[in-house]
Design a protein around this motif. Structure first.
Motif, PDB file in Angstrom:
ATOM      1  N   THR A  53      13.187  10.198  -6.604  1.00  0.00           N
ATOM      2  CA  THR A  53      13.104  10.135  -5.142  1.00  0.00           C
ATOM      3  C   THR A  53      11.912   9.299  -4.701  1.00  0.00           C
ATOM      4  O   THR A  53      12.029   8.431  -3.825  1.00  0.00           O
ATOM      5  CB  THR A  53      13.013  11.554  -4.554  1.00  0.00           C
ATOM      6  N   PHE A  54      10.755   9.523  -5.309  1.00  0.00           N
ATOM      7  CA  PHE A  54       9.578   8.743  -4.934  1.00  0.00           C
ATOM      8  C   PHE A  54       9.686   7.300  -5.425  1.00  0.00           C
ATOM      9  O   PHE A  54       9.209   6.383  -4.749  1.00  0.00           O
ATOM     10  CB  PHE A  54       8.304   9.411  -5.468  1.00  0.00           C
ATOM     11  N   ARG A  55      10.319   7.085  -6.561  1.00  0.00           N
ATOM     12  CA  ARG A  55      10.482   5.707  -7.042  1.00  0.00           C
ATOM     13  C   ARG A  55      11.391   4.920  -6.111  1.00  0.00           C
ATOM     14  O   ARG A  55      11.082   3.767  -5.757  1.00  0.00           O
ATOM     15  CB  ARG A  55      11.066   5.712  -8.459  1.00  0.00           C
ATOM     16  N   TRP A  56      12.511   5.523  -5.698  1.00  0.00           N
ATOM     17  CA  TRP A  56      13.399   4.826  -4.764  1.00  0.00           C
ATOM     18  C   TRP A  56      12.708   4.571  -3.429  1.00  0.00           C
ATOM     19  O   TRP A  56      12.922   3.535  -2.799  1.00  0.00           O
ATOM     20  CB  TRP A  56      14.687   5.639  -4.549  1.00  0.00           C
ATOM     21  N   ALA A  57      11.891   5.524  -2.992  1.00  0.00           N
ATOM     22  CA  ALA A  57      11.171   5.324  -1.735  1.00  0.00           C
ATOM     23  C   ALA A  57      10.217   4.138  -1.839  1.00  0.00           C
ATOM     24  O   ALA A  57      10.065   3.360  -0.884  1.00  0.00           O
ATOM     25  CB  ALA A  57      10.406   6.594  -1.357  1.00  0.00           C
ATOM     26  N   ALA A  58       9.565   4.005  -2.990  1.00  0.00           N
ATOM     27  CA  ALA A  58       8.687   2.849  -3.191  1.00  0.00           C
ATOM     28  C   ALA A  58       9.473   1.548  -3.125  1.00  0.00           C
ATOM     29  O   ALA A  58       9.023   0.557  -2.522  1.00  0.00           O
ATOM     30  CB  ALA A  58       7.974   2.959  -4.543  1.00  0.00           C
ATOM     31  N   GLU A  59      10.666   1.545  -3.700  1.00  0.00           N
ATOM     32  CA  GLU A  59      11.502   0.343  -3.649  1.00  0.00           C
ATOM     33  C   GLU A  59      11.932   0.040  -2.219  1.00  0.00           C
ATOM     34  O   GLU A  59      11.916  -1.119  -1.782  1.00  0.00           O
ATOM     35  CB  GLU A  59      12.724   0.538  -4.554  1.00  0.00           C
ATOM     36  N   GLU A  60      12.313   1.086  -1.469  1.00  0.00           N
ATOM     37  CA  GLU A  60      12.733   0.875  -0.082  1.00  0.00           C
ATOM     38  C   GLU A  60      11.564   0.408   0.783  1.00  0.00           C
ATOM     39  O   GLU A  60      11.752  -0.397   1.702  1.00  0.00           O
ATOM     40  CB  GLU A  60      13.335   2.159   0.499  1.00  0.00           C
ATOM     41  N   ALA A  61      10.370   0.895   0.512  1.00  0.00           N
ATOM     42  CA  ALA A  61       9.199   0.451   1.282  1.00  0.00           C
ATOM     43  C   ALA A  61       8.997  -1.049   1.132  1.00  0.00           C
ATOM     44  O   ALA A  61       8.587  -1.730   2.087  1.00  0.00           O
ATOM     45  CB  ALA A  61       7.949   1.201   0.816  1.00  0.00           C
ATOM     46  N   ARG A  62       9.304  -1.579  -0.032  1.00  0.00           N
ATOM     47  CA  ARG A  62       9.104  -3.017  -0.296  1.00  0.00           C
ATOM     48  C   ARG A  62      10.172  -3.879   0.374  1.00  0.00           C
ATOM     49  O   ARG A  62       9.921  -5.054   0.640  1.00  0.00           O
ATOM     50  CB  ARG A  62       9.094  -3.271  -1.802  1.00  0.00           C
ATOM     51  N   ARG A  63      11.367  -3.309   0.621  1.00  0.00           N
ATOM     52  CA  ARG A  63      12.440  -4.151   1.172  1.00  0.00           C
ATOM     53  C   ARG A  63      12.846  -3.749   2.592  1.00  0.00           C
ATOM     54  O   ARG A  63      13.863  -4.208   3.097  1.00  0.00           O
ATOM     55  CB  ARG A  63      13.661  -4.145   0.248  1.00  0.00           C
ATOM     56  N   PHE A  64      12.054  -2.932   3.253  1.00  0.00           N
ATOM     57  CA  PHE A  64      12.351  -2.485   4.612  1.00  0.00           C
ATOM     58  C   PHE A  64      11.902  -3.577   5.577  1.00  0.00           C
ATOM     59  O   PHE A  64      10.890  -3.455   6.271  1.00  0.00           O
ATOM     60  CB  PHE A  64      11.622  -1.171   4.876  1.00  0.00           C
ATOM     61  N   SER A  65      12.673  -4.663   5.649  1.00  0.00           N
ATOM     62  CA  SER A  65      12.194  -5.895   6.281  1.00  0.00           C
ATOM     63  C   SER A  65      12.853  -6.214   7.612  1.00  0.00           C
ATOM     64  O   SER A  65      12.332  -7.016   8.376  1.00  0.00           O
ATOM     65  CB  SER A  65      12.432  -7.080   5.341  1.00  0.00           C
ATOM     66  N   GLY A  66      14.008  -5.657   7.915  1.00  0.00           N
ATOM     67  CA  GLY A  66      14.726  -6.033   9.123  1.00  0.00           C
ATOM     68  C   GLY A  66      15.650  -7.211   8.878  1.00  0.00           C
ATOM     69  O   GLY A  66      15.954  -7.568   7.732  1.00  0.00           O
ATOM     70  N   GLU A  67      16.081  -7.858   9.985  1.00  0.00           N
ATOM     71  CA  GLU A  67      17.017  -8.960   9.848  1.00  0.00           C
ATOM     72  C   GLU A  67      16.815  -9.969  10.978  1.00  0.00           C
ATOM     73  O   GLU A  67      16.213  -9.663  12.013  1.00  0.00           O
ATOM     74  CB  GLU A  67      18.452  -8.444   9.878  1.00  0.00           C
ATOM     75  N   LEU A  68      17.320 -11.164  10.742  1.00  0.00           N
ATOM     76  CA  LEU A  68      17.347 -12.207  11.767  1.00  0.00           C
ATOM     77  C   LEU A  68      18.750 -12.267  12.362  1.00  0.00           C
ATOM     78  O   LEU A  68      19.750 -12.197  11.631  1.00  0.00           O
ATOM     79  CB  LEU A  68      16.986 -13.565  11.167  1.00  0.00           C
ATOM     80  N   GLN A  69      18.817 -12.396  13.678  1.00  0.00           N
ATOM     81  CA  GLN A  69      20.113 -12.483  14.354  1.00  0.00           C
ATOM     82  C   GLN A  69      20.097 -13.714  15.257  1.00  0.00           C
ATOM     83  O   GLN A  69      19.329 -13.782  16.222  1.00  0.00           O
ATOM     84  CB  GLN A  69      20.356 -11.214  15.184  1.00  0.00           C
ATOM     85  N   ARG A  70      20.911 -14.715  14.927  1.00  0.00           N
ATOM     86  CA  ARG A  70      20.956 -15.905  15.780  1.00  0.00           C
ATOM     87  C   ARG A  70      21.719 -15.576  17.056  1.00  0.00           C
ATOM     88  O   ARG A  70      22.736 -14.888  17.034  1.00  0.00           O
ATOM     89  CB  ARG A  70      21.540 -17.099  15.043  1.00  0.00           C
ATOM     90  N   LEU A  71      21.187 -16.059  18.167  1.00  0.00           N
ATOM     91  CA  LEU A  71      21.730 -15.727  19.476  1.00  0.00           C
ATOM     92  C   LEU A  71      22.485 -16.881  20.124  1.00  0.00           C
ATOM     93  O   LEU A  71      23.037 -16.713  21.214  1.00  0.00           O
ATOM     94  CB  LEU A  71      20.605 -15.256  20.402  1.00  0.00           C
ATOM     95  N   ASP A  72      22.522 -18.026  19.457  1.00  0.00           N
ATOM     96  CA  ASP A  72      23.171 -19.187  20.067  1.00  0.00           C
ATOM     97  C   ASP A  72      24.688 -19.153  19.913  1.00  0.00           C
ATOM     98  O   ASP A  72      25.363 -20.167  20.056  1.00  0.00           O
ATOM     99  CB  ASP A  72      22.603 -20.483  19.495  1.00  0.00           C
ATOM    100  N   VAL A 124       0.840  -1.197   0.000  1.00  0.00           N
ATOM    101  CA  VAL A 124       0.000   0.000   0.000  1.00  0.00           C
ATOM    102  C   VAL A 124       0.876   1.249   0.000  1.00  0.00           C
ATOM    103  O   VAL A 124       0.645   2.196  -0.771  1.00  0.00           O
ATOM    104  CB  VAL A 124      -0.945  -0.004   1.220  1.00  0.00           C
ATOM    105  N   ARG A 125       1.882   1.275   0.852  1.00  0.00           N
ATOM    106  CA  ARG A 125       2.778   2.422   0.897  1.00  0.00           C
ATOM    107  C   ARG A 125       3.579   2.547  -0.391  1.00  0.00           C
ATOM    108  O   ARG A 125       3.738   3.640  -0.934  1.00  0.00           O
ATOM    109  CB  ARG A 125       3.704   2.303   2.111  1.00  0.00           C
ATOM    110  N   ALA A 126       4.052   1.431  -0.897  1.00  0.00           N
ATOM    111  CA  ALA A 126       4.825   1.458  -2.139  1.00  0.00           C
ATOM    112  C   ALA A 126       3.977   1.921  -3.314  1.00  0.00           C
ATOM    113  O   ALA A 126       4.435   2.694  -4.169  1.00  0.00           O
ATOM    114  CB  ALA A 126       5.410   0.078  -2.424  1.00  0.00           C
ATOM    115  N   ALA A 127       2.729   1.476  -3.368  1.00  0.00           N
ATOM    116  CA  ALA A 127       1.850   1.871  -4.467  1.00  0.00           C
ATOM    117  C   ALA A 127       1.588   3.370  -4.444  1.00  0.00           C
ATOM    118  O   ALA A 127       1.544   4.033  -5.498  1.00  0.00           O
ATOM    119  CB  ALA A 127       0.527   1.103  -4.393  1.00  0.00           C
ATOM    120  N   ALA A 128       1.414   3.939  -3.252  1.00  0.00           N
ATOM    121  CA  ALA A 128       1.196   5.381  -3.144  1.00  0.00           C
ATOM    122  C   ALA A 128       2.416   6.151  -3.641  1.00  0.00           C
ATOM    123  O   ALA A 128       2.300   7.142  -4.380  1.00  0.00           O
ATOM    124  CB  ALA A 128       0.882   5.751  -1.702  1.00  0.00           C
TER     125      ALA A 128
END
Length: 484
Positions: free
Chosen positions: A114-133, A70-74
């Motif tokens: 600027t708005f096109r790159w923002a749309a791309e970043e909205a789609r990949r703003f996912s975070g990360e996994l960090q193993r704690l073991d 939704v954010r990316a489409a806007a």
């Protein structure tokens, strides 16, 4: 501000919580070149401002959890719409800001990206996994690390890039899921209100954005409103630092001034290229860019050949009506700004500086100016002139040149004309600036890269992903009992 006059077109609306609204008070917008009124815009009432802030606060959690598509489409919609209306939007920028049409066209193109790159970043703003073991006490555990919007953002933009610098407030906020209240400069509100119009055509939730052409008193109240925990400001240093001082518990991002230096090294073989680039980017936007070239530091080994080339390039620039597509240097934003620049030039000459070119004012326009032998405590050297003025200093080697670059309260970007990779890396290590541009002027900026300064030039970074980081904070979820 004045009451709407009957013969004028309907004032441009403000956007309150995503909806266009009229208001009783209006603000007139004037063309800097000829002083003609070009439009009136609505000034929101206190009640409208309150509804915008309340809606942004209420939208904080819903907007954080809005699906990325939704954010990316806007954001994509704004990018495509600007591209489709590029000629119209460029004319609007030139009318309200006075920048030559050729530079307004570039600004629209940058904003599309600027708005096109923002749309791309909205789609990949996912975070990360960090193993704690990695430690025995955390066997079977993994952290999910994500960045979450801190809350609603107050984005305050300046007049010099009335479209793209507003975009650098709005686009990363929407991409990160942060409600945004955009406050354009009173002299140039039209481009920002156009962005409001385009965003209102999207499916963003109520309260996700507002565009308010408010005055200074209302802006101070917004800065101090606890419901807006993030303030992103681009503009003058004194105003920016006063914002930070008045909101000590907020996340404040400041993109402030500069007095960009271009260093021409003894090894640089293409003096014509350097001269043309420095002449152009000392005078584009009439010098009203925080990364415009202001100080020119040229090695004594090439100065006798370089300075005449620089003067030829400056004198070849075409000034005049900014709607003329051949004009490269237009007026400043108003006559008061031009009078200030003129006074600074006269002050430098009175203190012993030599006027090599320009120095004349006609209304809001100042002819492209070159000075040399200026005392380093003169305003045109030590402050941000924000006008079409270049100051030349002949340097005795790299140590002297780099010392002069650093001898400044500012530290935004610097350009170093060299082909020597060792010099390039030394510049990166020694120059106290946010960015070093090797082989070109300090005025280069790619809108997706981290952009910002040190010292008096600001706090935090623009550039879509970098801005999203400033508008968000890390939060973790730890999963337990996993087989990793």
């Amino acid at each position: 501000m004045n009451a709407t006059e009957p013969h004028l077109p309907t004032p441009r609306p403000v956007y309150v919580a995503g909806r266009a609204e009229q208001s009783e008070q209006t603000l007139s917008v004037y063309h800097p070149y000829d002083g003609n009124e070009i439009a009136t815009v609505c000034v929101p009432s206190d009640e409208q401002v309150e509804r915008a802030v309340a809606a942004a606060a209420a939208a904080t959690h819903p907007f954080r959890t809005t699906p990325a598509h939704v954010r990316a489409a806007a954001l994509d919609h704004v990018s495509r719409s600007l591209a489709a209306r590029a000629d119209e939007v460029a004319e609007m920028i030139t009318a309200e800001n006075g920048k030559p049409l050729k530079w307004a066209i570039v600004e629209v193109s940058r904003c599309v990206s600027t708005f096109r790159w923002a749309a791309e970043e909205a789609r990949r703003f996912s975070g990360e996994l960090q193993r704690l073991d990695t430690d025995p006490s955390a066997e079977g555990r993994m952290a999910v690390v994500r960045r979450v919007a801190r809350g609603p953002v107050l984005g305050i933009a300046p007049f010099n890039f009335p479209l793209n610098l507003v975009a650098h407030k709005i686009a990363p906020a929407i991409a990160a899921g942060a409600p945004i209240i955009a406050k354009p400069a009173p002299r140039t509100p039209l481009s920002a209100l156009l962005l409001g119009e385009l965003l209102a055509q999207t499916d963003l939730p109520e309260g996700a954005f507002s565009v308010l052409a408010v005055g200074n008193e209302q802006t101070i109240e917004l800065v101090q409103d606890p419901r807006l925990p993030v303030v992103s400001f681009t503009g003058s240093g004194p105003v920016g630092w006063s914002i930070m001082d008045s909101a000590p518990r907020k996340q404040v991002v400041l993109e402030l001034g500069g007095n960009g230096a271009a260093v021409v090294c003894a090894d640089w073989p293409e003096l014509d290229f350097a001269a043309k680039r420095i002449a152009t980017f000392g005078n584009y936007q009439a010098g009203q860019s925080c990364i415009a070239v202001q100080r020119v530091l040229v090695d004594k080994a090439v100065a006798d050949r370089f300075v005449p080339k620089l003067l030829d390039a400056v004198n070849a620039l075409r000034s005049g009506d900014p709607h003329d597509p051949e004009v490269e240097v237009g007026p400043l934003v108003d006559e008061a700004a031009a009078e200030r620049v003129e006074s600074w030039v006269n002050e430098a000459v009175s203190a012993g500086g030599k006027l090599l070119a320009g120095g004349k004012r006609d209304g809001a326009s100042v002819s492209p100016t070159v000075l040399s032998e200026v005392p380093h405590d003169s305003k045109v050297w030590a402050e941000e002139v924000f006008g079409p003025v270049l100051v030349v200093s002949v340097t005795d080697g790299l140590d002297d040149a780099f010392d002069q670059v650093n001898d400044s309260q500012y530290g935004l970007q610097a350009g170093v004309f060299t082909r020597d990779v060792q010099v390039a890396f030394r510049a990166r290590a020694e120059l106290d600036v946010g960015g070093v541009i090797v082989g070109d002027v300090p005025s280069f900026r790619a809108d997706q890269m981290p952009y910002g300064g040190v010292k008096g030039s600001g706090w935090g970074r623009e550039g879509i992903r970098s801005a999203m980081n400033d508008l968000t904070e890390e939060r973790i979820m730890v999963l337990t009992g996993l087989e990793l």
